[in-house]
Scaffold this motif. Structure first.
Motif, PDB file in Angstrom:
ATOM      1  N   LEU A  26       0.834  -1.208   0.000  1.00 54.28           N
ATOM      2  CA  LEU A  26       0.000   0.000   0.000  1.00 54.28           C
ATOM      3  C   LEU A  26       0.865   1.253   0.000  1.00 54.28           C
ATOM      4  O   LEU A  26       0.580   2.233  -0.695  1.00 54.28           O
ATOM      5  CB  LEU A  26      -0.910   0.018   1.230  1.00 54.28           C
ATOM      6  CG  LEU A  26      -2.265  -0.679   1.107  1.00 54.28           C
ATOM      7  CD1 LEU A  26      -3.036  -0.558   2.415  1.00 54.28           C
ATOM      8  CD2 LEU A  26      -3.077  -0.099  -0.049  1.00 54.28           C
ATOM      9  N   ARG A  27       1.936   1.211   0.788  1.00 56.19           N
ATOM     10  CA  ARG A  27       2.822   2.378   0.864  1.00 56.19           C
ATOM     11  C   ARG A  27       3.581   2.575  -0.436  1.00 56.19           C
ATOM     12  O   ARG A  27       3.701   3.686  -0.945  1.00 56.19           O
ATOM     13  CB  ARG A  27       3.830   2.180   1.996  1.00 56.19           C
ATOM     14  CG  ARG A  27       3.249   2.592   3.307  1.00 56.19           C
ATOM     15  CD  ARG A  27       4.359   2.705   4.329  1.00 56.19           C
ATOM     16  NE  ARG A  27       3.782   2.448   5.636  1.00 56.19           N
ATOM     17  CZ  ARG A  27       4.397   1.828   6.621  1.00 56.19           C
ATOM     18  NH1 ARG A  27       5.638   1.399   6.448  1.00 56.19           N
ATOM     19  NH2 ARG A  27       3.799   1.657   7.763  1.00 56.19           N
ATOM     20  N   LYS A  60       2.739   1.700  -3.360  1.00 57.56           N
ATOM     21  CA  LYS A  60       1.832   2.196  -4.388  1.00 57.56           C
ATOM     22  C   LYS A  60       1.545   3.681  -4.165  1.00 57.56           C
ATOM     23  O   LYS A  60       1.563   4.475  -5.118  1.00 57.56           O
ATOM     24  CB  LYS A  60       0.528   1.389  -4.349  1.00 57.56           C
ATOM     25  CG  LYS A  60      -0.379   1.677  -5.530  1.00 57.56           C
ATOM     26  CD  LYS A  60      -1.737   1.017  -5.351  1.00 57.56           C
ATOM     27  CE  LYS A  60      -2.786   1.890  -6.035  1.00 57.56           C
ATOM     28  NZ  LYS A  60      -4.121   1.698  -5.464  1.00 57.56           N
ATOM     29  N   ALA A  61       1.298   4.044  -2.902  1.00 57.77           N
ATOM     30  CA  ALA A  61       0.995   5.450  -2.609  1.00 57.77           C
ATOM     31  C   ALA A  61       2.144   6.355  -3.055  1.00 57.77           C
ATOM     32  O   ALA A  61       1.928   7.405  -3.666  1.00 57.77           O
ATOM     33  CB  ALA A  61       0.734   5.627  -1.115  1.00 57.77           C
ATOM     34  N   ILE A  62       3.379   5.931  -2.763  1.00 59.54           N
ATOM     35  CA  ILE A  62       4.542   6.761  -3.118  1.00 59.54           C
ATOM     36  C   ILE A  62       4.709   6.817  -4.634  1.00 59.54           C
ATOM     37  O   ILE A  62       4.944   7.878  -5.212  1.00 59.54           O
ATOM     38  CB  ILE A  62       5.814   6.218  -2.446  1.00 59.54           C
ATOM     39  CG1 ILE A  62       5.672   6.318  -0.928  1.00 59.54           C
ATOM     40  CG2 ILE A  62       7.038   6.990  -2.912  1.00 59.54           C
ATOM     41  CD1 ILE A  62       6.708   5.541  -0.164  1.00 59.54           C
ATOM     42  N   LYS A  95       2.020   9.041  -6.201  1.00 60.04           N
ATOM     43  CA  LYS A  95       2.308  10.443  -5.890  1.00 60.04           C
ATOM     44  C   LYS A  95       3.458  10.959  -6.758  1.00 60.04           C
ATOM     45  O   LYS A  95       3.383  12.044  -7.340  1.00 60.04           O
ATOM     46  CB  LYS A  95       2.681  10.559  -4.416  1.00 60.04           C
ATOM     47  CG  LYS A  95       2.970  11.960  -3.969  1.00 60.04           C
ATOM     48  CD  LYS A  95       4.153  12.015  -3.031  1.00 60.04           C
ATOM     49  CE  LYS A  95       5.415  12.201  -3.789  1.00 60.04           C
ATOM     50  NZ  LYS A  95       6.593  12.444  -3.020  1.00 60.04           N
ATOM     51  N   LEU A 130       2.384  11.438 -10.365  1.00 61.39           N
ATOM     52  CA  LEU A 130       1.585  12.661 -10.529  1.00 61.39           C
ATOM     53  C   LEU A 130       2.493  13.885 -10.528  1.00 61.39           C
ATOM     54  O   LEU A 130       2.289  14.830 -11.295  1.00 61.39           O
ATOM     55  CB  LEU A 130       0.568  12.780  -9.391  1.00 61.39           C
ATOM     56  CG  LEU A 130      -0.608  11.802  -9.451  1.00 61.39           C
ATOM     57  CD1 LEU A 130      -1.379  11.817  -8.139  1.00 61.39           C
ATOM     58  CD2 LEU A 130      -1.533  12.159 -10.618  1.00 61.39           C
ATOM     59  N   GLN A 131       3.498  13.850  -9.663  1.00 63.94           N
ATOM     60  CA  GLN A 131       4.410  15.003  -9.600  1.00 63.94           C
ATOM     61  C   GLN A 131       5.229  15.151 -10.877  1.00 63.94           C
ATOM     62  O   GLN A 131       5.483  16.264 -11.325  1.00 63.94           O
ATOM     63  CB  GLN A 131       5.338  14.877  -8.392  1.00 63.94           C
ATOM     64  CG  GLN A 131       4.597  15.171  -7.090  1.00 63.94           C
ATOM     65  CD  GLN A 131       5.535  15.323  -5.921  1.00 63.94           C
ATOM     66  OE1 GLN A 131       6.339  14.455  -5.657  1.00 63.94           O
ATOM     67  NE2 GLN A 131       5.431  16.428  -5.212  1.00 63.94           N
ATOM     68  N   ARG A 148       3.169  16.781 -13.446  1.00 59.99           N
ATOM     69  CA  ARG A 148       2.844  18.192 -13.216  1.00 59.99           C
ATOM     70  C   ARG A 148       4.080  19.062 -13.093  1.00 59.99           C
ATOM     71  O   ARG A 148       3.968  20.259 -12.827  1.00 59.99           O
ATOM     72  CB  ARG A 148       2.001  18.312 -11.951  1.00 59.99           C
ATOM     73  CG  ARG A 148       0.608  17.795 -12.225  1.00 59.99           C
ATOM     74  CD  ARG A 148      -0.259  17.772 -11.005  1.00 59.99           C
ATOM     75  NE  ARG A 148      -1.417  16.929 -11.298  1.00 59.99           N
ATOM     76  CZ  ARG A 148      -2.166  16.376 -10.378  1.00 59.99           C
ATOM     77  NH1 ARG A 148      -1.901  16.568  -9.113  1.00 59.99           N
ATOM     78  NH2 ARG A 148      -3.186  15.622 -10.724  1.00 59.99           N
ATOM     79  N   GLU A 193      11.659  17.108  -2.226  1.00 61.21           N
ATOM     80  CA  GLU A 193      10.943  17.046  -0.944  1.00 61.21           C
ATOM     81  C   GLU A 193      11.596  17.983   0.071  1.00 61.21           C
ATOM     82  O   GLU A 193      10.910  18.650   0.843  1.00 61.21           O
ATOM     83  CB  GLU A 193      10.953  15.613  -0.390  1.00 61.21           C
ATOM     84  CG  GLU A 193      10.421  14.582  -1.367  1.00 61.21           C
ATOM     85  CD  GLU A 193       8.960  14.204  -1.105  1.00 61.21           C
ATOM     86  OE1 GLU A 193       8.352  14.783  -0.204  1.00 61.21           O
ATOM     87  OE2 GLU A 193       8.465  13.330  -1.832  1.00 61.21           O
ATOM     88  N   THR A 238       8.303  19.344   2.145  1.00 62.46           N
ATOM     89  CA  THR A 238       7.395  18.225   2.358  1.00 62.46           C
ATOM     90  C   THR A 238       8.099  17.076   3.081  1.00 62.46           C
ATOM     91  O   THR A 238       7.452  16.143   3.534  1.00 62.46           O
ATOM     92  CB  THR A 238       6.848  17.705   1.013  1.00 62.46           C
ATOM     93  OG1 THR A 238       7.946  17.495   0.137  1.00 62.46           O
ATOM     94  CG2 THR A 238       5.911  18.720   0.407  1.00 62.46           C
ATOM     95  N   LEU A 242       6.919  13.837   5.729  1.00 62.32           N
ATOM     96  CA  LEU A 242       7.185  12.484   5.240  1.00 62.32           C
ATOM     97  C   LEU A 242       8.005  11.704   6.268  1.00 62.32           C
ATOM     98  O   LEU A 242       7.746  10.525   6.533  1.00 62.32           O
ATOM     99  CB  LEU A 242       7.937  12.572   3.905  1.00 62.32           C
ATOM    100  CG  LEU A 242       7.887  11.365   2.996  1.00 62.32           C
ATOM    101  CD1 LEU A 242       6.455  10.970   2.731  1.00 62.32           C
ATOM    102  CD2 LEU A 242       8.607  11.657   1.695  1.00 62.32           C
TER     103      LEU A 242
END
Lengths: 312, 378
Positions: free
Chosen positions: B4-5, B7-9, B12, B15-16, B19, B208, B213, B217
């Motif tokens: 789960l972690r 995948k989350a990272i 993210k 997406l960064q 963008r 980061e 951020t 983290l």
């Protein structure tokens, strides 16, 4: 004492020769809101960062959820939510993307994620703004989103480092309502602030100056025991002449300007409104109003910081 | 390692990238620019060399020789000066790189000896090109002389047989199909991979820190290993996409023959990506500003890959000490693999040495990268 969520025991942090935090002791119980008060550089953030496991204590220890932070910071991190002084969510992600990210990082189970996300969004009042980039949100929304991210995994302990700095009064008020509802659910909250009025919202306040814990008490007790005199509100002009007249007067403890009036602290029963007015008129000051008032935490704070030495 | 972690990272980070204009330029535009610039720019072939001819005889024979020069793909006659001074001016001014001077008694010499004395003046400020140009010029004159002698012999009724008149064979630089590009392009692919990989990865942790951020983290239970793998996963995909793009560009645009196995290429490219992403990640952990990190990323990949990897300059012709330094440049192994896979069609078995070297590199860098990041603010 199972209800102790956070305990600092002689917690100390040195940066070279500089002692940022100097042997602090205190506890925070479950469901309690403890406010850290103190001038900039007093050691509030450093203390919070040590308790979150971001900085290693130079001496003493911090127990968070019963775990020694220095020994096992990772175990502590599952139990805490943290809002740093500087906004530290991802500005280039949307509201929902930030929430999903922290949901993943804290391993919120897939089954309960939608419900938690919905809760965080409604709590922060961000309904309808889920797809907005965080960089386009105003300060108050950002702070509430940060709180939403910090509580997504339902931590029993929250560390909030100046969460309301730079936020408008209305948003601050709303933010404190949220903190109170979390505490009512049993969450222990340690929050630092430099807004003195916010101290009144805390169950207990801890006054920190120059790395030392000066006093820790409920706001009412704090004011009662620490002021050491009677407080008068005096509306007069010119202020400069009034301050000059009152300084070095016997039995007069402190004078401070609050907007366009004065707060005058005198020894108990040394003066009443009439004698104080007379004293000022002798000095050619025009007095329109003078009466005793209940002190605010700010009055006590200013007095105590003055007594223990200004900021570093 | 929690999925789960991870995948989350990874989500993210992806997406960064999408963008972040800088990351997009590095991921999408840089490979294209590098392929175009370096594919056309690094060219060891000598073609269309600006040449001037001072024909002092102006006879049928000398004109015939001139036609040979005109017909050659190596020379482009840009000027026909009529005095020596003009010849020198053209060379000095850079209008031409080679000057051919045909002597006034050219026909006589051909008829007499079957040989010819043609003067060639070259601008040797680029000695490589000068050497090659002289070689080609000798070849052209030699070919003409052979033809002329054969013609004369035929007119005289003699059998020519295999008789070859003076023909200079010192064509050291002669390249049969004139394509140094075939050797250069696989190296360019490696350079693109190294640059893109190290540059992108160098931004990931420093971003980061720079944006503040990192503090949050670090306060979460994420482990350094999860952070590294989650962050590098999207860049790995980007790297493979870029590799596919470069391969297509090399084969379909530059017409470099691809004789090897795609699977071998995929496996070795993945290995090389692990190495360069690891290097970029290490830099990113060490340097807390994006600009600083990407500059260092550029420095440690660009220079060694261009100069010390055998991309353009053969390693076995370097001094021993430099050769030793080259041993430590990971790109040299990948370039050796690419050239062999592209041109020779080699398989993993024949390539075991460079593949083993890359494996060792990936293991060492992975080891350090996984331990580099400390979850503390100090």
């Amino acid at each position: 004492m199972t209800s102790v969520a956070v305990a600092a025991e002689g917690l100390t942090k040195r940066f070279g020769d500089f002692v940022a935090v100097d042997g602090i002791d205190f506890t925070v119980a479950a469901g309690e809101i403890v406010g850290f008060l103190g001038p900039n550089g007093a050691g509030k953030s450093t203390t919070i960062r040590m308790l979150c496991g971001l900085l290693r204590p130079s001496a003493g220890r911090g127990l968070v959820a019963g775990i020694d932070v220095a020994a096992d910071p990772e175990a502590v991190r599952q139990h805490i939510g943290y809002m740093s002084q500087k906004f530290s969510l991802y500005n280039d992600l949307t509201v929902i993307e930030n929430l999903r990210f922290f949901g993943g990082i804290y391993q919120v189970p897939r089954a309960s994620l939608p419900e938690r996300l919905a809760f965080a969004i409604s709590m922060a009042g961000l309904e309808g703004r889920e797809e907005r980039l965080v960089s386009t949100l105003a300060g108050g929304w950002k702070q509430r989103l940060a709180l939403g991210c910090a509580i997504l995994h339902r931590p029993p302990i929250l560390f909030l480092d100046e969460p309301t700095s730079g936020v408008d009064p209305q948003s601050r008020r709303r933010f404190w309502d949220l903190i109170h509802s979390l505490a009512a659910d049993g969450v222990a909250v340690l929050v630092s602030t430099h807004y003195m009025d916010e101290a009144e919202y805390c169950d207990r306040v801890a006054l920190i100056n120059r790395g030392k814990l000066i006093d820790m008490a409920s706001p009412a007790e704090f004011k009662r025991t620490n002021l050491g005199g009677e407080l008068f509100l005096v509306e007069c002009r010119p202020l400069g002449a009034a301050i000059a007249r009152l300084q070095d007067t016997p039995h007069l403890l402190d004078v401070a300007a609050f907007g366009n009036s004065l707060h005058v602290l005198v020894e108990d029963s040394a003066y009443d409104s009439e004698s104080l007015t007379a004293l000022l008129r002798q000095g050619g000051v025009e007095v329109s109003l003078a009466h005793t008032i209940a002190p605010s935490v700010e009055d006590v704070f200013v007095r105590m910081i003055g007594r223990t030495g200004g900021p570093h | 390692m929690r999925p789960l972690r991870l995948k989350a990272i990874a989500v993210k980070e992806a997406l960064q990238i999408l963008r972040d204009p800088i990351s997009l330029v590095i991921a999408l535009l840089m490979p294209f620019m590098q392929m175009i610039l370096l594919g056309y720019g690094i060219n060891l072939d000598v073609r269309n060399l600006p040449t001037c001819v001072f024909d002092r005889e102006a006879s049928q024979d000398s004109q015939a020789l001139l036609k040979h020069f005109q017909a050659s793909p190596y020379f482009r006659i840009v000027e026909t000066p009529s005095t020596y001074r003009d010849v020198i001016r053209a060379l000095d001014g850079g209008a031409c790189r080679l000057a051919i001077v045909i002597p006034p008694d050219f026909s006589q010499r051909i008829a007499d000896s079957g040989g010819s004395a043609v003067q060639a003046l070259t601008d040797a400020s680029d000695d490589n090109t000068a050497n090659i140009a002289i070689g080609y010029a000798q070849a052209v004159v030699g070919a003409y002389a052979a033809e002329a002698t054969a013609g004369a012999a035929a007119r005289a009724g003699l059998s020519t047989g295999p008789l070859q008149p003076v023909a200079v064979q010192s064509r050291v630089w002669f390249n049969e199909d004139l394509e140094s590009r075939n050797f250069i392009i696989p190296g360019v692919v490696a350079l693109v991979m190294a640059l893109v990989g190290a540059q992108l990865a160098s931004l990931t942790v420093s971003r980061e820190w720079e944006r503040g951020t990192m503090e949050l983290l670090v306060s979460t239970p994420v482990t350094p290993m999860e952070l590294m793998l989650g962050k590098l996963a999207p860049y790995f995909l980007v790297g493979l996409l870029d590799a596919a793009f470069c391969l297509c560009f090399a084969v379909f645009w530059f017409k470099v023959p691809f004789r090897g196995d795609l699977l071998v290429l995929f496996l070795t490219t993945s290995l090389f990506l692990v190495v360069v992403l690891g290097i970029g990640y290490l830099i990113s952990v060490a340097i807390r500003s994006q600009l600083g990190a990407s500059q260092i990323g550029l420095l440690v990949t660009m220079l060694p890959t261009v100069l010390l990897s055998g991309m353009a300059f053969p390693i076995d012709q370097m001094p021993k000490a430099v050769q030793l330094v080259c041993t430590f440049v990971p790109a040299r192994y990948y370039i050796a693999i690419l050239k062999a896979v592209f041109l020779k069609g080699s398989g993993l078995l024949e390539l075991w040495r460079p593949v083993a070297a890359l494996l060792a590199y990936a293991a060492v860098i992975g080891f350090f990268a996984a331990r580099a990041f400390k979850k503390r603010l100090e």
